[in-house]
Write a protein that holds these residues in place. Structure first.
Motif, mmCIF file in Angstrom:
data_model
loop_
_atom_site.group_PDB
_atom_site.id
_atom_site.type_symbol
_atom_site.label_atom_id
_atom_site.label_comp_id
_atom_site.label_asym_id
_atom_site.label_seq_id
_atom_site.Cartn_x
_atom_site.Cartn_y
_atom_site.Cartn_z
ATOM 1 N N PHE A 177 52.132 -7.119 34.773
ATOM 2 C CA PHE A 177 51.282 -6.824 33.616
ATOM 3 C C PHE A 177 50.648 -8.129 33.161
ATOM 4 O O PHE A 177 51.189 -9.221 33.373
ATOM 5 C CB PHE A 177 52.089 -6.206 32.469
ATOM 6 N N ARG A 178 49.496 -8.007 32.533
ATOM 7 C CA ARG A 178 48.797 -9.205 32.053
ATOM 8 C C ARG A 178 49.282 -9.619 30.666
ATOM 9 O O ARG A 178 49.386 -10.799 30.366
ATOM 10 C CB ARG A 178 47.289 -8.959 32.044
ATOM 11 N N ASP A 179 49.531 -8.641 29.807
ATOM 12 C CA ASP A 179 50.002 -8.921 28.450
ATOM 13 C C ASP A 179 51.374 -8.284 28.246
ATOM 14 O O ASP A 179 51.668 -7.214 28.804
ATOM 15 C CB ASP A 179 49.048 -8.343 27.399
ATOM 16 N N VAL A 180 52.188 -8.946 27.443
ATOM 17 C CA VAL A 180 53.448 -8.363 26.979
ATOM 18 C C VAL A 180 53.385 -8.356 25.464
ATOM 19 O O VAL A 180 53.421 -9.422 24.828
ATOM 20 C CB VAL A 180 54.674 -9.181 27.447
ATOM 21 N N TYR A 181 53.234 -7.167 24.878
ATOM 22 C CA TYR A 181 53.205 -7.060 23.422
ATOM 23 C C TYR A 181 54.619 -6.762 22.946
ATOM 24 O O TYR A 181 55.180 -5.701 23.244
ATOM 25 C CB TYR A 181 52.235 -5.964 22.974
ATOM 26 N N ILE A 182 55.200 -7.721 22.224
ATOM 27 C CA ILE A 182 56.581 -7.604 21.761
ATOM 28 C C ILE A 182 56.593 -7.034 20.349
ATOM 29 O O ILE A 182 55.991 -7.606 19.430
ATOM 30 C CB ILE A 182 57.285 -8.975 21.788
ATOM 31 N N THR A 183 57.265 -5.922 20.173
ATOM 32 C CA THR A 183 57.356 -5.285 18.855
ATOM 33 C C THR A 183 58.635 -5.706 18.147
ATOM 34 O O THR A 183 59.576 -6.199 18.761
ATOM 35 C CB THR A 183 57.359 -3.751 18.985
ATOM 36 N N GLY A 184 58.637 -5.494 16.840
ATOM 37 C CA GLY A 184 59.864 -5.663 16.075
ATOM 38 C C GLY A 184 60.763 -4.455 16.277
ATOM 39 O O GLY A 184 60.423 -3.496 16.967
ATOM 40 N N LEU A 185 61.944 -4.516 15.662
ATOM 41 C CA LEU A 185 62.899 -3.414 15.730
ATOM 42 C C LEU A 185 62.828 -2.601 14.442
ATOM 43 O O LEU A 185 62.760 -3.170 13.346
ATOM 44 C CB LEU A 185 64.320 -3.942 15.933
ATOM 45 N N VAL A 186 62.836 -1.283 14.571
ATOM 46 C CA VAL A 186 62.738 -0.405 13.411
ATOM 47 C C VAL A 186 64.078 -0.371 12.672
ATOM 48 O O VAL A 186 65.116 -0.059 13.257
ATOM 49 C CB VAL A 186 62.327 1.019 13.824
ATOM 50 N N ARG A 187 64.018 -0.701 11.389
ATOM 51 C CA ARG A 187 65.204 -0.663 10.538
ATOM 52 C C ARG A 187 64.934 0.266 9.350
ATOM 53 O O ARG A 187 63.815 0.768 9.195
ATOM 54 C CB ARG A 187 65.562 -2.071 10.059
ATOM 55 N N ASP A 188 65.940 0.493 8.504
ATOM 56 C CA ASP A 188 65.710 1.370 7.364
ATOM 57 C C ASP A 188 64.940 0.618 6.280
ATOM 58 O O ASP A 188 64.607 -0.563 6.428
ATOM 59 C CB ASP A 188 67.021 1.975 6.850
ATOM 60 N N LYS A 189 64.674 1.286 5.181
ATOM 61 C CA LYS A 189 63.794 0.709 4.159
ATOM 62 C C LYS A 189 64.378 -0.545 3.530
ATOM 63 O O LYS A 189 63.648 -1.370 2.952
ATOM 64 C CB LYS A 189 63.503 1.752 3.083
ATOM 65 N N ASP A 190 65.704 -0.714 3.625
ATOM 66 C CA ASP A 190 66.357 -1.901 3.076
ATOM 67 C C ASP A 190 66.548 -3.000 4.119
ATOM 68 O O ASP A 190 67.191 -4.015 3.848
ATOM 69 C CB ASP A 190 67.720 -1.526 2.481
ATOM 70 N N GLY A 191 66.003 -2.782 5.313
ATOM 71 C CA GLY A 191 66.127 -3.782 6.362
ATOM 72 C C GLY A 191 67.417 -3.707 7.152
ATOM 73 O O GLY A 191 67.705 -4.587 7.963
ATOM 74 N N GLN A 192 68.197 -2.638 6.944
ATOM 75 C CA GLN A 192 69.455 -2.477 7.662
ATOM 76 C C GLN A 192 69.228 -1.793 9.010
ATOM 77 O O GLN A 192 68.364 -0.932 9.138
ATOM 78 C CB GLN A 192 70.445 -1.629 6.837
#
Length: 928
Positions: free
Chosen positions: A516-531
């Motif tokens: 692949f030419r690009d690797v788009y790194i996403t964050g991890l989904v957490r709850d509304k309090d960041g847990q």
């Protein structure tokens, strides 16, 4: 004939219908024409269900695919699933137990067990791919692959054999992560390290010459039965004279040396470290440096084996711990015990403590492959987005260890290696090839290796194996030369090494191309309090529940299923009923997708707040109602092509649409889904719905037929282009609306997904003057509306407007837009004050050099309004005092959860702003 939209926006009534239409009519298939654009779906486990992380990443991938498809690219979204060796065996084993026939994996034997796995896969597997469709994933399902497919299995075997022949695969004895319940090696990604309360035991190791002893601290006293040395730091003056001497290992009839190694931390414990190379990864490295023996004291089930003193043999590791501690205390070797927090590695499937275990496994030599993999990223052949993730990639590649690729399972790609009675190993693509190449007749007994390859091995080949490699005919069929390298990989940072790096290394090694030419790194989904979302915390959200809705009882049942502790289940039930007393409403797939896109920043964590879904469902509803307004006022009207605008409002909305298109294009190119969705939202809600529909009403209701028809044409045209702009992100509602709009514009495509995406050149006319004029009109109307609201003037009451000051352009615009001002701001009259005239008592706003005045005498009861404002000020002052009381209390600030304290600070800010506004209104009344 116009297709009428229902009054209410009900996504559940049309989402599945349109997905079935798209798939059945081949909308998702590559065309083979135009510039290729390909994405490989990170293959989810065949046992899995769609979780929030999947839904988040799949939304982003689908948005990119739909966007490029509408732009005329030849798009391929290659979908498929991973066979998930450990997880699948666990599922089938559990199903066998539930059947109650007494059948087990062992009683069935390998061949029949594998048959049962395939049967389960056909009947119950691939749930996640059905759920992906519910989300709207527009992958080419006709090309769906499975890592155990015949073609992909051939690629795996070919890869193993070639690497072995190149000397890059070998079999050897090394430490691995070992799950004593599953009795297999597992990868680092399948190990969850969690901080737990434990103990630190200090043990006395006597010197063999009787001149003293060393004290050693450990959190795992049972492993001392496998100690082969005690290490101290080479610069630790306390122990320098003891290096080279020997110690008597307590409870064992053995002597072990004192060695010096700079791995030892002088400040930790006593500065002396017991060395057990067969049961600790760091100790293993020390053992290799010092040539120490490897003494394994555990069986595969983590019981004590025959390498330990006889009295401990056969004991479980924790039973052995108790016995060892009792004997150490009885022998005077136990110095002290202290509480100690430690990181405990547990298997993510079984929850059992993982053992570093010495066993024979198959490995890939990584040094050469890693050097090339790092080079491809450093030279820009593969680009990380955001670019800071290259540092993580670089760190792993520069500190790489050989890769353990074998697993002690039955489900998976069986290792293509055979052994004869003398233990000699032969590697080949099949037994027939092995016999032919090595001249082994039918009478020469061979047995195939029992192990299988770990699933990361087959998924490392995903980008080229799914395109037919290594079979030339299959490569041509699947478009190997056309679609490799793929355009972008969308994945989480947690598997940069486990998958991204290995794909780069393997694809380059076998094809000479990057995957692949690009690797788009996403964050991890957490709850509304960041847990972190986890079953034990009871904060897991199911994306399908957010799409279709779920009642509170069903939600509680789902969240507490499988929890072993009744107290935990009760706690989770209580929290769930408090947070969702009425369950979770049905938001629809589009609202969920918009929420995900809006949260897709370049940050590490994604805080998912359900209120955002409510907001974006309201957005979809706003779009729906706007479309109904347009269709109602354009009934029976037909138009084609680009409108020829007759009014400033038309020219303004076309200019603003062009601006929105340019912004969306730029943000998609930068993988800023959050900013692209923001641009879509602001244009749709603020400019099209809130302003243009209002600005269009005077023209639609006026007597000038040419202006009215021009406005209708522009309404339909902009709505259609807006629907196309939004379609990659919210495909379902845009399709449903578009089907009603298309006939009036003479469009013949069967789906909005086949329409061209808006481009700035579609609106090439220079409407800059109209933009400036309408922005002036908006500013004046907004200021009047704000004054009316602040002074509590009844919405239906017409008020007089006085304009003062300003420049010539203000007077010209005031005259030209007088009808629009009266309509939009509910004005009784508009008058200009001449220079030098004294203005009556009025509420005022300033726009540049222009003063906007609303005379208030006679419009409101000044005394009653003053009393109301004073009462409201006292109430707000009371709320501010409460907030200050809490925040001024050190006990509250220190002990309350951080989220609660932050919420209180936010409330204080909101109350303070309200108070300032109320006092300003009260001051205005003083002039009346």
């Amino acid at each position: 004939m116009t297709r009428e939209l229902p009054k209410s926006y009900e996504p559940g009534t049309f989402e599945t219908k349109w997905y079935d239409h798209w798939e059945s009519t081949g909308c998702f298939k590559p065309t083979g024409q135009g510039t290729p654009y390909a994405i490989m779906l990170p293959p989810p486990n065949v046992t899995g269900t769609l979780h929030m992380g999947h839904a988040f990443q799949h939304t982003l991938m689908d948005t990119l695919i739909r966007y490029h498809r509408m732009r005329g690219f030849d798009t391929l979204w290659q979908v498929g699933t991973d066979h998930a060796g450990i997880a699948t065996e666990m599922v089938v084993n559990r199903n066998l137990a539930l059947e109650g026939k007494g059948e087990t994996r062992e009683s069935l034997g390998r061949e029949k067990f594998i048959e049962r796995v395939w049967r389960w896969k056909e009947e119950s597997g691939n749930t996640i791919t059905r759920q992906m469709r519910r989300l709207g994933a527009s992958g080419d399902w006709s090309r769906e692959r499975f890592t155990m497919d015949q073609g992909l299995s051939r690629a795996v075997i070919e890869t193993f054999v070639r690497l072995y022949e190149e000397g890059l695969i070998y079999r050897g004895q090394r430490l691995v992560n070992w799950d004593p319940v599953l009795q297999t090696a597992i990868s680092d990604l399948e190990v969850v390290n969690e901080e737990e309360n434990g103990q630190l035991w200090t043990i006395r190791y006597p010197l063999a010459d009787g001149t003293g002893a060393l004290e050693v601290a450990t959190t795992r006293p049972e492993t001392m039965l496998g100690d082969v040395a005690v290490a101290v730091h080479p610069e630790d003056a306390r122990y320098a004279h003891l290096v080279g001497k020997t110690l008597k290992l307590p409870l064992c009839d053995r002597e072990i040396p004192v060695i010096a190694d700079d791995y030892v931390e002088r400040e930790f414990g006593t500065g002396c470290v017991k060395i057990t190379p067969a049961h600790d990864f760091n100790d293993y490295a020390i053992g290799q440096r010092h040539g120490l023996p490897l003494r394994n004291i555990f069986t595969p089930t983590a019981t004590i084996n025959d390498n330990a003193p006889a009295k401990y043999r056969g004991l479980d590791r924790y039973q052995a711990r108790k016995a060892v501690l009792a004997d150490l205390e009885a022998g005077g070797f136990l110095v002290k015990v202290e509480p100690h927090k430690l990181m405990v590695p547990r298997g993510d499937r079984t929850g059992q403590v993982i053992e570093p275990y010495l066993t024979d496994q198959w490995f890939v030599r990584m040094e050469k492959l890693a050097a090339r993999g790092l080079e491809l990223v450093e030279n820009g052949a593969v680009r990380f987005v955001p670019p800071n993730w290259i540092n993580t990639y670089r760190h792993w590649m520069e500190n790489i260890q050989d890769w353990c690729i074998s697993r002690q399972l039955w489900w998976g790609h069986r290792i293509p290696a055979w052994y004869d009675d003398l233990g000699k190993v032969y590697v080949g693509r099949n037994e027939e090839e092995v016999r032919r190449r090595h001249g082994l007749g039918a009478g020469h007994p061979l047995r195939q290796d029992e192990d299988v390859l770990e699933t990361w091995f087959s998924s490392a080949l995903w980008s080229h194996s799914t395109l037919g490699w290594p079979d030339p005919a299959e490569m041509e069929k699947y478009g190997f030369d056309r679609y490799l390298p793929t355009s972008v990989l969308v994945t989480g940072f947690d598997i940069i090494f486990f998958w991204v790096a290995r794909m780069i290394m393997m694809t380059d090694h076998f094809t000479g191309r990057v995957p692949f030419r690009d690797v788009y790194i996403t964050g991890l989904v957490r709850d509304k309090d960041g847990q972190k979302m986890s079953k034990s915390k009871g904060n897991v959200l199911d994306p399908i529940d957010l799409i279709d809705g779920i009642g509170v009882d069903a939600l509680v049942a789902k969240r507490t299923t499988g929890l072993m502790q009744p107290q935990m289940a009760a706690k989770i039930e209580q929290a769930t009923r408090k947070e969702f007393p009425d369950g979770i409403p049905a938001f629809g797939a589009d609202a969920l997708r918009f929420t995900f896109a809006s949260l897709a920043t370049h940050g590490r964590d994604i805080k998912f707040d359900l209120s955002r879904c409510e907001g974006y469902k309201a957005f979809c509803n706003k779009l729906w109602n706007a479309a109904r307004f347009v269709l109602m006022h354009c009934e029976g009207f037909a138009a084609q092509g680009m409108p020829q605008p007759q009014t400033d409002a038309e020219r303004w909305i076309l200019a603003r649409l062009a601006h929105a298109v340019r912004e969306v294009e730029a943000q998609f190119a930068a993988y800023r889904f959050d900013l692209a969705s923001q641009a879509m939202y602001e244009f749709t809600w603020n400019e099209f719905c809130d302003w243009f529909l209002e600005l269009a009403k005077p023209a639609l209701q006026g007597e000038d037929r040419t202006v009215a028809d021009s406005t209708r044409h522009t309404l339909l045209f902009v709505l259609e282009r807006l629907l196309c702009l939004l379609h990659p992100l919210i495909p379902f509602v845009t399709e449903e609306i578009w089907q009603s709009v298309a006939p009036q514009l003479g469009l013949t495509e069967d789906s909005i997904s086949r329409r061209p995406y808006p481009e700035p050149r579609d609106f090439s006319a220079d409407f800059g003057d109209a933009e400036a004029d309408i922005e002036w009109l908006k500013a004046v109307v907004s200021s009047i509306r704000r004054i009316r609201s602040e002074m509590n003037v009844a919405p239906g009451r017409a008020v007089p407007l006085l304009l003062a000051g300003g420049v010539a352009a203000d007077r010209e615009r005031g005259a030209r837009f007088a009808p629009a001002l009266k309509f939009l701001a509910r004005l009784a009259s508009i008058a200009w004050l001449d220079p030098g005239d004294e203005a009556p008592p009025a509420a005022a706003a300033v726009i540049g050099e222009l003063r906007v005045l609303i005379p208030l005498a006679g419009l409101i009861d000044v005394g009653a309004e003053r009393a109301r404002l004073e009462k409201e000020i006292r109430r707000v002052e009371g709320e501010i005092a409460k907030c200050n009381g809490k925040l001024g209390n050190a006990t509250f600030v220190q002990n309350a959860p951080a989220a609660v304290v932050e919420q209180e600070r936010q409330r204080l800010g909101e109350w303070t702003r309200q108070l300032a506004g109320l006092r300003e209104q009260l001051q205005r009344l003083a002039a009346l």
